[in-house]
Scaffold this active site. Structure first.
Site, PDB file in Angstrom:
ATOM      1  N   LEU A 157      -2.753  -2.912  13.902  1.00 14.27           N
ATOM      2  CA  LEU A 157      -2.176  -3.189  15.225  1.00 14.27           C
ATOM      3  C   LEU A 157      -2.376  -1.996  16.163  1.00 14.27           C
ATOM      4  O   LEU A 157      -1.669  -1.861  17.166  1.00 14.27           O
ATOM      5  CB  LEU A 157      -0.680  -3.509  15.095  1.00 14.27           C
ATOM      6  CG  LEU A 157      -0.353  -4.748  14.244  1.00 14.27           C
ATOM      7  CD1 LEU A 157       1.157  -4.955  14.163  1.00 14.27           C
ATOM      8  CD2 LEU A 157      -1.027  -5.986  14.819  1.00 14.27           C
ATOM      9  N   HIS A 204      -7.564   9.323  -1.352  1.00 15.88           N
ATOM     10  CA  HIS A 204      -6.977   9.162  -0.014  1.00 15.88           C
ATOM     11  C   HIS A 204      -7.940   9.570   1.102  1.00 15.88           C
ATOM     12  O   HIS A 204      -8.035   8.903   2.129  1.00 15.88           O
ATOM     13  CB  HIS A 204      -5.677   9.979   0.079  1.00 15.88           C
ATOM     14  CG  HIS A 204      -4.736   9.497   1.136  1.00 15.88           C
ATOM     15  ND1 HIS A 204      -3.384   9.436   0.971  1.00 15.88           N
ATOM     16  CD2 HIS A 204      -4.951   9.051   2.396  1.00 15.88           C
ATOM     17  CE1 HIS A 204      -2.823   8.972   2.074  1.00 15.88           C
ATOM     18  NE2 HIS A 204      -3.760   8.739   2.947  1.00 15.88           N
ATOM     19  N   LYS A 226      -2.609   6.166  -3.699  1.00 17.68           N
ATOM     20  CA  LYS A 226      -3.746   7.057  -3.397  1.00 17.68           C
ATOM     21  C   LYS A 226      -3.531   8.473  -3.898  1.00 17.68           C
ATOM     22  O   LYS A 226      -2.420   9.019  -3.810  1.00 17.68           O
ATOM     23  CB  LYS A 226      -3.975   7.102  -1.878  1.00 17.68           C
ATOM     24  CG  LYS A 226      -3.987   5.762  -1.198  1.00 17.68           C
ATOM     25  CD  LYS A 226      -4.329   5.876   0.278  1.00 17.68           C
ATOM     26  CE  LYS A 226      -3.896   4.655   1.051  1.00 17.68           C
ATOM     27  NZ  LYS A 226      -2.488   4.679   1.468  1.00 17.68           N
ATOM     28  N   ASP A 278       0.842  -1.209   0.000  1.00 22.38           N
ATOM     29  CA  ASP A 278       0.000   0.000   0.000  1.00 22.38           C
ATOM     30  C   ASP A 278       0.870   1.250   0.000  1.00 22.38           C
ATOM     31  O   ASP A 278       1.770   1.394   0.828  1.00 22.38           O
ATOM     32  CB  ASP A 278      -0.879   0.005   1.257  1.00 22.38           C
ATOM     33  CG  ASP A 278      -1.761   1.239   1.306  1.00 22.38           C
ATOM     34  OD1 ASP A 278      -2.691   1.329   0.479  1.00 22.38           O
ATOM     35  OD2 ASP A 278      -1.530   2.118   2.156  1.00 22.38           O
ATOM     36  N   TYR A 323       2.857   9.988   0.975  1.00 23.74           N
ATOM     37  CA  TYR A 323       3.983   9.465   1.750  1.00 23.74           C
ATOM     38  C   TYR A 323       5.334   9.903   1.177  1.00 23.74           C
ATOM     39  O   TYR A 323       6.367   9.740   1.804  1.00 23.74           O
ATOM     40  CB  TYR A 323       3.921   7.929   1.855  1.00 23.74           C
ATOM     41  CG  TYR A 323       2.619   7.376   2.407  1.00 23.74           C
ATOM     42  CD1 TYR A 323       1.742   8.190   3.130  1.00 23.74           C
ATOM     43  CD2 TYR A 323       2.249   6.053   2.209  1.00 23.74           C
ATOM     44  CE1 TYR A 323       0.534   7.695   3.623  1.00 23.74           C
ATOM     45  CE2 TYR A 323       1.058   5.546   2.708  1.00 23.74           C
ATOM     46  CZ  TYR A 323       0.196   6.379   3.403  1.00 23.74           C
ATOM     47  OH  TYR A 323      -0.984   5.876   3.883  1.00 23.74           O
TER      48      TYR A 323
HETATM   49  N1  LIG Z   1      -5.634   5.734   4.550  1.00 23.97           N
HETATM   50  C1  LIG Z   1      -5.063   6.351   5.548  1.00 23.97           C
HETATM   51  O1  LIG Z   1      -5.398   7.486   5.889  1.00 23.97           O
HETATM   52  C2  LIG Z   1      -3.997   5.664   6.319  1.00 23.97           C
HETATM   53  C3  LIG Z   1      -3.620   6.161   7.572  1.00 23.97           C
HETATM   54  C4  LIG Z   1      -2.613   5.483   8.260  1.00 23.97           C
HETATM   55  C5  LIG Z   1      -2.028   4.350   7.722  1.00 23.97           C
HETATM   56  N2  LIG Z   1      -2.411   3.911   6.489  1.00 23.97           N
HETATM   57  C6  LIG Z   1      -1.776   2.730   5.866  1.00 23.97           C
HETATM   58  O2  LIG Z   1      -1.774   1.664   6.785  1.00 23.97           O
HETATM   59  C7  LIG Z   1      -0.441   1.196   6.996  1.00 23.97           C
HETATM   60  C8  LIG Z   1      -0.321   0.629   8.373  1.00 23.97           C
HETATM   61  O3  LIG Z   1      -0.568   1.640   9.327  1.00 23.97           O
HETATM   62  P1  LIG Z   1      -0.023   1.666  10.778  1.00 23.97           P
HETATM   63  O4  LIG Z   1       1.352   2.169  10.794  1.00 23.97           O
HETATM   64  O5  LIG Z   1      -1.019   2.370  11.580  1.00 23.97           O
HETATM   65  O6  LIG Z   1       0.022   0.101  11.154  1.00 23.97           O
HETATM   66  P2  LIG Z   1       0.056  -0.704  12.479  1.00 23.97           P
HETATM   67  O7  LIG Z   1       0.604  -1.995  12.042  1.00 23.97           O
HETATM   68  O8  LIG Z   1      -1.225  -0.636  13.207  1.00 23.97           O
HETATM   69  O9  LIG Z   1       1.089   0.044  13.424  1.00 23.97           O
HETATM   70  C9  LIG Z   1       2.440  -0.017  13.263  1.00 23.97           C
HETATM   71  C10 LIG Z   1       3.029  -0.214  14.683  1.00 23.97           C
HETATM   72  O10 LIG Z   1       2.954  -1.593  15.018  1.00 23.97           O
HETATM   73  C11 LIG Z   1       4.253  -2.078  15.333  1.00 23.97           C
HETATM   74  N3  LIG Z   1       4.400  -3.428  14.767  1.00 23.97           N
HETATM   75  C12 LIG Z   1       4.412  -3.776  13.449  1.00 23.97           C
HETATM   76  N4  LIG Z   1       4.525  -5.105  13.307  1.00 23.97           N
HETATM   77  C13 LIG Z   1       4.597  -5.619  14.570  1.00 23.97           C
HETATM   78  C14 LIG Z   1       4.727  -6.920  15.078  1.00 23.97           C
HETATM   79  N5  LIG Z   1       4.780  -7.982  14.281  1.00 23.97           N
HETATM   80  N6  LIG Z   1       4.776  -7.065  16.426  1.00 23.97           N
HETATM   81  C15 LIG Z   1       4.700  -6.016  17.238  1.00 23.97           C
HETATM   82  N7  LIG Z   1       4.564  -4.746  16.827  1.00 23.97           N
HETATM   83  C16 LIG Z   1       4.527  -4.545  15.498  1.00 23.97           C
HETATM   84  C17 LIG Z   1       5.211  -1.114  14.708  1.00 23.97           C
HETATM   85  O11 LIG Z   1       6.355  -1.026  15.507  1.00 23.97           O
HETATM   86  P3  LIG Z   1       7.832  -1.317  14.912  1.00 23.97           P
HETATM   87  O12 LIG Z   1       8.038  -0.284  13.853  1.00 23.97           O
HETATM   88  O13 LIG Z   1       8.649  -1.160  16.127  1.00 23.97           O
HETATM   89  O14 LIG Z   1       7.818  -2.688  14.358  1.00 23.97           O
HETATM   90  C18 LIG Z   1       4.442   0.212  14.757  1.00 23.97           C
HETATM   91  O15 LIG Z   1       4.599   0.841  16.018  1.00 23.97           O
HETATM   92  C19 LIG Z   1       0.415   2.427   6.686  1.00 23.97           C
HETATM   93  O16 LIG Z   1       1.736   2.121   6.363  1.00 23.97           O
HETATM   94  C20 LIG Z   1      -0.325   2.978   5.497  1.00 23.97           C
HETATM   95  O17 LIG Z   1       0.003   2.244   4.333  1.00 23.97           O
HETATM   96  C21 LIG Z   1      -3.387   4.539   5.798  1.00 23.97           C
END
Ligand SMILES: NC(=O)c1ccc[n+]([C@@H]2O[C@H](COP(=O)([O-])OP(=O)(O)OC[C@H]3O[C@@H](n4cnc5c(N)ncnc54)[C@H](OP(=O)(O)O)[C@@H]3O)[C@@H](O)[C@H]2O)c1
Length: 313
Positions: A220, A119, A86, A52, A57
């Site tokens: 997560l 987006h 997006k 994604d 970004y």
């Molecule tokens: N449409 C939108 O407006 C929007 C908004 C936000 C995000 N997104 C998309 O969604 C994606 C994911 O978002 P998110 O960053 O919120 O995802 P998330 O997976 O909920 O959060 C990432 C957090 O989880 C931790 N983590 C990841 N894998 C792990 C594991 N296996 N075990 C333990 N902790 C883990 C990471 O820490 P570490 O880095 O320490 O591993 C980081 O702190 C983004 O990259 C983007 O593509 C879209």
């Protein structure tokens, strides 16, 4: 002999468009391009086949480089990977959509995009400034374009064949109903924040009825407080099934019928996030019934302003 668990390879067919979206998705909201490149390369290596991206970004080129490097090894082909990107809020005017789409394709170094999304439903003042602000530091919205006009521009991209499906992100159920009611081509995918603290069951039911894939971001809980991965219901299930709390939350997402996005720059976490396995039915039910915490981490759905992205100073 036990049958291998195939949950991590789940694909959801795209009803309004073509292809199928791997339920296990890797998000590239990573601020540093070098880290983006390495994380994307690791994600592809461990098995992620859904990446994604977003114009916002500002790292599509780094993602593109990682994908191209993987394709060059011969281990992966373009058609093995489902790529989403997006359209940012400043490009909602119909005449800006195609140039923005082409620029994303160029940076990603791909001919077609598997799903191109709006987006957020909020149009900002058109221009190169991604976060246009007035003298009172308020976002400058653009009242000169409607969401349906932008949607129709995406429909034309699909007609031209360079994107296989189109979708919406950060949209609520009410606005989604409005688009679905008038769209010539319905959204294939809706990307919203969703996790056990924000299950969005009503939205998921509507998406199911309409053949729309719900793609959950922050699967997560974005690592923010209150920490989903410390939730006693999740940690108890994790212990019982010999998986990590992250793997429990991600398996839950797939088993209830959504696709998900998760992000990490740590190879170990990236690998763990891919290696999910099916949860027993009672664990699924426990997450639904026993988790009462309710949190939205990202306010973007109400404003179009991304809650997770630090503003450029
Ligand atoms: N449409 C939108 O407006 C929007 C908004 C936000 C995000 N997104 C998309 O969604 C994606 C994911 O978002 P998110 O960053 O919120 O995802 P998330 O997976 O909920 O959060 C990432 C957090 O989880 C931790 N983590 C990841 N894998 C792990 C594991 N296996 N075990 C333990 N902790 C883990 C990471 O820490 P570490 O880095 O320490 O591993 C980081 O702190 C983004 O990259 C983007 O593509 C879209």
């Amino acid at each position: 002999m036990t049958t291998p668990d195939t949950l991590r390879y789940t694909k959801i067919p795209i009803t309004h468009g073509s292809g199928a979206i791997p339920a296990v998705g890797f998000g590239t909201l990573i601020h540093d391009p070098v880290a983006t490149n390495q994380a994307t390369a690791t994600a592809l290596e461990v098995g992620f086949r859904h990446i994604d991206c977003a114009e916002l970004y500002r790292n599509e080129a780094a993602v593109g480089d990682a994908m191209q490097a993987a394709f060059r090894t011969g281990a992966l082909r373009r058609e093995d990977v489902f790529v989403t990107t997006k359209l940012w809020n400043t490009n909602h005017r119909p005449e800006r959509v195609k140039p923005a789409f082409d620029a994303s394709r160029r940076r990603l170094q791909i001919d077609h995009v598997d799903c191109y999304m709006i987006h957020t439903p909020f149009a900002f003042r058109p221009g190169d400034e991604l976060d246009p602000r007035d003298e009172r530091d308020q976002v400058v919205y653009d009242s000169g374009v409607t969401l349906i006009e932008t949607w129709q521009a995406l429909e034309r991209l699909m007609d031209e064949g360079q994107c296989k499906s189109i979708g919406l992100s950060d949209i609520n159920l009410e606005k989604l109903r409005q688009i679905v009611a008038v769209a010539r081509i319905k959204p294939a995918v809706v990307q919203v924040e969703s996790h056990p603290y924000l299950p969005e069951w009503d939205l998921l039911d509507f998406c199911r009825e309409q053949g729309i894939v719900l793609l959950a971001f922050a699967a997560l809980g974005h690592g923010l407080d209150p920490k989903l991965l410390d939730d006693p219901v999740i940690t108890a299930i994790a212990q019982r099934v010999h998986k990590t709390p992250a793997q429990v939350a991600l398996a839950w997402a797939v088993q209830r019928g959504t696709a998900f996005l998760t992000t990490s720059t740590k190879p170990y976490n990236i690998q763990q996030s891919f290696e999910i396995s099916t949860l027993p039915e009672d664990a699924m039910q426990e997450i639904r019934d026993r988790i009462t915490t309710s949190v939205r981490f990202n306010t973007v759905v109400g404003t179009g302003v991304p809650g997770f992205i630090p503003r450029a100073s």
